[in-house]
Write a protein that holds these residues in place. Structure first.
Motif, PDB file in Angstrom:
ATOM      1  N   HIS A  76       9.228 -35.541 -29.850  1.00  0.00           N
ATOM      2  CA  HIS A  76       8.465 -35.011 -28.960  1.00  0.00           C
ATOM      3  C   HIS A  76       7.863 -33.553 -29.201  1.00  0.00           C
ATOM      4  O   HIS A  76       8.610 -32.717 -29.324  1.00  0.00           O
ATOM      5  N   LEU A  77       6.722 -33.089 -29.192  1.00  0.00           N
ATOM      6  CA  LEU A  77       6.392 -31.809 -29.954  1.00  0.00           C
ATOM      7  C   LEU A  77       4.828 -31.378 -28.766  1.00  0.00           C
ATOM      8  O   LEU A  77       4.079 -32.180 -28.431  1.00  0.00           O
ATOM      9  N   ILE A  78       4.866 -30.275 -28.059  1.00  0.00           N
ATOM     10  CA  ILE A  78       4.200 -29.740 -26.910  1.00  0.00           C
ATOM     11  C   ILE A  78       3.264 -28.976 -27.599  1.00  0.00           C
ATOM     12  O   ILE A  78       3.885 -27.367 -28.281  1.00  0.00           O
ATOM     13  N   VAL A  79       1.946 -28.973 -27.780  1.00  0.00           N
ATOM     14  CA  VAL A  79       1.144 -27.861 -28.147  1.00  0.00           C
ATOM     15  C   VAL A  79       0.475 -27.546 -26.777  1.00  0.00           C
ATOM     16  O   VAL A  79      -0.037 -27.885 -26.315  1.00  0.00           O
ATOM     17  N   GLU A  80       0.407 -26.031 -26.743  1.00  0.00           N
ATOM     18  CA  GLU A  80      -0.661 -25.445 -25.255  1.00  0.00           C
ATOM     19  C   GLU A  80      -1.664 -25.011 -26.596  1.00  0.00           C
ATOM     20  O   GLU A  80      -2.341 -25.013 -27.187  1.00  0.00           O
ATOM     21  N   SER A  81      -2.847 -25.982 -25.194  1.00  0.00           N
ATOM     22  CA  SER A  81      -3.862 -25.839 -25.617  1.00  0.00           C
ATOM     23  C   SER A  81      -5.430 -25.709 -24.405  1.00  0.00           C
ATOM     24  O   SER A  81      -5.357 -26.851 -23.671  1.00  0.00           O
ATOM     25  N   ASN A  82      -6.088 -24.227 -24.651  1.00  0.00           N
ATOM     26  CA  ASN A  82      -7.194 -24.707 -22.962  1.00  0.00           C
ATOM     27  C   ASN A  82      -8.021 -25.171 -23.177  1.00  0.00           C
ATOM     28  O   ASN A  82      -8.955 -24.709 -24.092  1.00  0.00           O
ATOM     29  N   GLU A  83      -8.276 -26.222 -22.850  1.00  0.00           N
ATOM     30  CA  GLU A  83      -9.388 -26.887 -23.083  1.00  0.00           C
ATOM     31  C   GLU A  83     -10.798 -26.195 -22.597  1.00  0.00           C
ATOM     32  O   GLU A  83     -11.406 -26.018 -22.768  1.00  0.00           O
ATOM     33  N   LEU A  84     -10.283 -24.827 -21.642  1.00  0.00           N
ATOM     34  CA  LEU A  84     -11.674 -24.419 -21.134  1.00  0.00           C
ATOM     35  C   LEU A  84     -12.578 -23.181 -21.952  1.00  0.00           C
ATOM     36  O   LEU A  84     -13.195 -22.396 -21.924  1.00  0.00           O
ATOM     37  N   GLU A  85     -11.335 -22.981 -22.897  1.00  0.00           N
ATOM     38  CA  GLU A  85     -11.759 -22.285 -24.746  1.00  0.00           C
ATOM     39  C   GLU A  85     -12.497 -23.526 -25.047  1.00  0.00           C
ATOM     40  O   GLU A  85     -13.206 -22.303 -26.114  1.00  0.00           O
ATOM     41  N   ILE A  86     -12.658 -24.111 -24.864  1.00  0.00           N
ATOM     42  CA  ILE A  86     -13.845 -25.183 -25.912  1.00  0.00           C
ATOM     43  C   ILE A  86     -14.969 -25.437 -25.757  1.00  0.00           C
ATOM     44  O   ILE A  86     -15.241 -24.769 -24.311  1.00  0.00           O
ATOM     45  N   PRO A  87     -15.765 -24.723 -26.160  1.00  0.00           N
ATOM     46  CA  PRO A  87     -17.536 -24.715 -26.157  1.00  0.00           C
ATOM     47  C   PRO A  87     -18.323 -25.389 -25.398  1.00  0.00           C
ATOM     48  O   PRO A  87     -17.737 -26.591 -25.856  1.00  0.00           O
ATOM     49  N   GLY A  88     -18.094 -24.766 -24.631  1.00  0.00           N
ATOM     50  CA  GLY A  88     -19.393 -25.879 -23.366  1.00  0.00           C
ATOM     51  C   GLY A  88     -18.404 -26.729 -22.464  1.00  0.00           C
ATOM     52  O   GLY A  88     -19.669 -27.115 -21.937  1.00  0.00           O
ATOM     53  N   TYR A  89     -16.990 -26.654 -22.615  1.00  0.00           N
ATOM     54  CA  TYR A  89     -16.903 -27.751 -21.756  1.00  0.00           C
ATOM     55  C   TYR A  89     -16.477 -26.987 -20.373  1.00  0.00           C
ATOM     56  O   TYR A  89     -16.714 -28.034 -19.726  1.00  0.00           O
ATOM     57  N   LEU A  99     -15.484 -34.258 -25.106  1.00  0.00           N
ATOM     58  CA  LEU A  99     -14.941 -32.159 -25.944  1.00  0.00           C
ATOM     59  C   LEU A  99     -13.696 -31.978 -25.871  1.00  0.00           C
ATOM     60  O   LEU A  99     -12.686 -32.102 -26.511  1.00  0.00           O
ATOM     61  N   CYS A 100     -13.117 -32.614 -24.941  1.00  0.00           N
ATOM     62  CA  CYS A 100     -11.321 -32.465 -25.128  1.00  0.00           C
ATOM     63  C   CYS A 100     -11.141 -33.581 -25.236  1.00  0.00           C
ATOM     64  O   CYS A 100      -9.691 -33.209 -25.692  1.00  0.00           O
ATOM     65  N   LYS A 101     -11.084 -34.866 -25.418  1.00  0.00           N
ATOM     66  CA  LYS A 101     -10.771 -35.281 -26.197  1.00  0.00           C
ATOM     67  C   LYS A 101     -10.797 -35.448 -27.827  1.00  0.00           C
ATOM     68  O   LYS A 101     -10.435 -35.277 -28.842  1.00  0.00           O
ATOM     69  N   HIS A 102     -12.498 -35.251 -28.060  1.00  0.00           N
ATOM     70  CA  HIS A 102     -11.835 -34.526 -29.621  1.00  0.00           C
ATOM     71  C   HIS A 102     -10.895 -33.300 -30.222  1.00  0.00           C
ATOM     72  O   HIS A 102     -10.559 -33.286 -31.424  1.00  0.00           O
ATOM     73  N   ASN A 103     -11.319 -32.326 -28.742  1.00  0.00           N
ATOM     74  CA  ASN A 103     -10.293 -31.304 -29.394  1.00  0.00           C
ATOM     75  C   ASN A 103      -8.532 -32.105 -29.164  1.00  0.00           C
ATOM     76  O   ASN A 103      -7.935 -31.331 -30.409  1.00  0.00           O
ATOM     77  N   LEU A 104      -8.599 -32.804 -28.301  1.00  0.00           N
ATOM     78  CA  LEU A 104      -7.144 -33.432 -28.541  1.00  0.00           C
ATOM     79  C   LEU A 104      -6.536 -33.991 -29.958  1.00  0.00           C
ATOM     80  O   LEU A 104      -5.375 -33.733 -30.880  1.00  0.00           O
ATOM     81  N   PHE A 105      -7.607 -34.846 -30.563  1.00  0.00           N
ATOM     82  CA  PHE A 105      -7.023 -35.805 -32.033  1.00  0.00           C
ATOM     83  C   PHE A 105      -7.842 -34.734 -32.619  1.00  0.00           C
ATOM     84  O   PHE A 105      -6.752 -34.647 -33.824  1.00  0.00           O
ATOM     85  N   THR A 106      -7.929 -33.804 -32.633  1.00  0.00           N
ATOM     86  CA  THR A 106      -8.153 -33.188 -33.937  1.00  0.00           C
ATOM     87  C   THR A 106      -7.020 -32.168 -34.366  1.00  0.00           C
ATOM     88  O   THR A 106      -6.696 -32.041 -35.079  1.00  0.00           O
ATOM     89  N   VAL A 107      -6.143 -31.426 -32.735  1.00  0.00           N
ATOM     90  CA  VAL A 107      -5.083 -31.259 -33.293  1.00  0.00           C
ATOM     91  C   VAL A 107      -3.890 -32.475 -33.304  1.00  0.00           C
ATOM     92  O   VAL A 107      -3.619 -32.496 -34.005  1.00  0.00           O
ATOM     93  N   CYS A 108      -4.413 -33.722 -33.055  1.00  0.00           N
ATOM     94  CA  CYS A 108      -3.379 -34.141 -33.751  1.00  0.00           C
ATOM     95  C   CYS A 108      -3.705 -34.732 -34.950  1.00  0.00           C
ATOM     96  O   CYS A 108      -2.485 -35.174 -35.549  1.00  0.00           O
ATOM     97  N   GLU A 109      -5.102 -34.961 -35.809  1.00  0.00           N
ATOM     98  CA  GLU A 109      -5.166 -34.007 -36.873  1.00  0.00           C
ATOM     99  C   GLU A 109      -4.359 -34.115 -37.556  1.00  0.00           C
ATOM    100  O   GLU A 109      -3.781 -33.122 -38.871  1.00  0.00           O
ATOM    101  N   ALA A 110      -4.422 -32.255 -36.990  1.00  0.00           N
ATOM    102  CA  ALA A 110      -3.998 -31.056 -38.110  1.00  0.00           C
ATOM    103  C   ALA A 110      -2.437 -31.175 -37.870  1.00  0.00           C
ATOM    104  O   ALA A 110      -1.910 -31.314 -39.022  1.00  0.00           O
ATOM    105  N   LYS A 111      -1.597 -31.719 -36.695  1.00  0.00           N
ATOM    106  CA  LYS A 111      -0.690 -31.998 -36.903  1.00  0.00           C
ATOM    107  C   LYS A 111       0.211 -33.057 -37.964  1.00  0.00           C
ATOM    108  O   LYS A 111       0.988 -33.253 -39.110  1.00  0.00           O
TER     109      LYS A 111
END
Length: 287
Positions: A76-89, A99-111
């Motif tokens: 299990h990996l925990i990644v801190e990610s503040n959605e309020l910092e996503i432009p437009g969110y 916007l939220c899911k795109h951010n989540l899946f971008t994190v998953c993709e990078a990991k």
């Protein structure tokens, strides 16, 4: 177990069996916990659960994610990610979930790229296809697969199979992010999120198992189960709710007489929603 459910479960296992490795976008809720369990039972430690946490995530959801991954025995990996910092969110547009899911899946993709993991899956189920889910577009763009959809599993199927597997989440109420308490177009702020979280925590502590605090500026609109609405009008309960919500920062408390409806702020939006033509994505091409 029901023969139809047996067939669906085998179909889902067949989705995971050929995978060399995968990331489960993991919230610790009913659906993603079941997906993680079946994936881990099928291909073991080749599965990584990834959870992003932020101010929009209820505390109990983070605790559930930690506990369920530990119970299943999955990495299990925990990644801190503040959605309020996503432009437009924070402006809370109709496509906020995208916007939220795109951010989540971008994190998953990078990991995944960092760790050499081939696949990303989530917990979207068959019933979700009938709701307003702009996050599905983000999943399509990132080639995220939906094993529950591929196995034709409904929410009821997931709950029944989860109970058979003794997963504590089998009867857990839905728990979307706190941003879902804000009507579209209402700005999402850290202060507002804290008020909503505090209000729902209070109601849960008073024995209201299912409760939503819909944020309307100075007004907190409470959605409770129909069977619980009468109880909140009992003098002692009403006085406590009014007093404590004012301490939280709301001026007024309103009770929604229609009761709790999951995704009620999507009412009037679903009919106009544009859904991806094919929510089930093909496997990624190995290179």
């Amino acid at each position: 177990m029901d023969t139809i459910l047996d067939t669906k479960l085998e179909k889902m296992r067949a989705v995971f069996a050929p995978m060399r490795s995968l990331i489960v976008a993991f919230s610790g809720g009913v659906d993603s916990t079941f997906v993680l369990k079946v994936a881990h039972d099928t291909i073991g430690d080749s599965v990584l659960a990834l959870t992003t946490t932020s101010p929009t995530m209820p505390d109990e959801d983070r605790e559930s994610a930690l506990a369920m991954a530990r119970l299943i025995g999955a990495r299990h990996l925990i990644v801190e990610s503040n959605e309020l910092e996503i432009p437009g969110y924070a402006a809370n547009p109709l496509n906020r979930c995208y916007l939220c899911k795109h951010n989540l899946f971008t994190v998953c993709e990078a990991k995944g790229a960092e760790l050499g993991i081939d696949e990303i899956v989530d917990g979207l189920n068959l019933d979700d296809l009938h709701d307003y889910r702009p996050g599905m577009q983000a999943a399509s763009e990132k080639r995220v697969r939906h094993p529950l959809v591929e196995a034709e599993m409904t929410k009821a199927d997931v709950r029944e199979l989860s109970r058979a597997m003794a997963l504590p989440t089998w009867d857990r109420p839905a728990s979307p992010c706190l941003s879902s308490r804000f009507p579209y177009g209402t700005e999402i702020t850290s202060e507002g999120l804290m008020k909503v979280a505090a209000g729902e925590k209070l109601l849960h502590s008073m024995g209201f198992a299912i409760a939503r605090v819909r944020y309307h500026g100075d007004v907190a609109r409470l959605e409770l189960e129909q069977s619980e609405i009468a109880r909140i009008f009992e003098p002692a309960t009403r006085e406590t709710v009014e007093r404590e919500f004012k301490k939280i920062g709301f001026r007024f408390v309103a009770i929604d007489l229609k009761g709790f409806r999951s995704g009620s702020l999507n009412e009037g939006v679903i009919a106009n929603a544009v859904k991806p033509a094919n929510p089930v994505r093909p496997p990624r091409i190995q290179v």
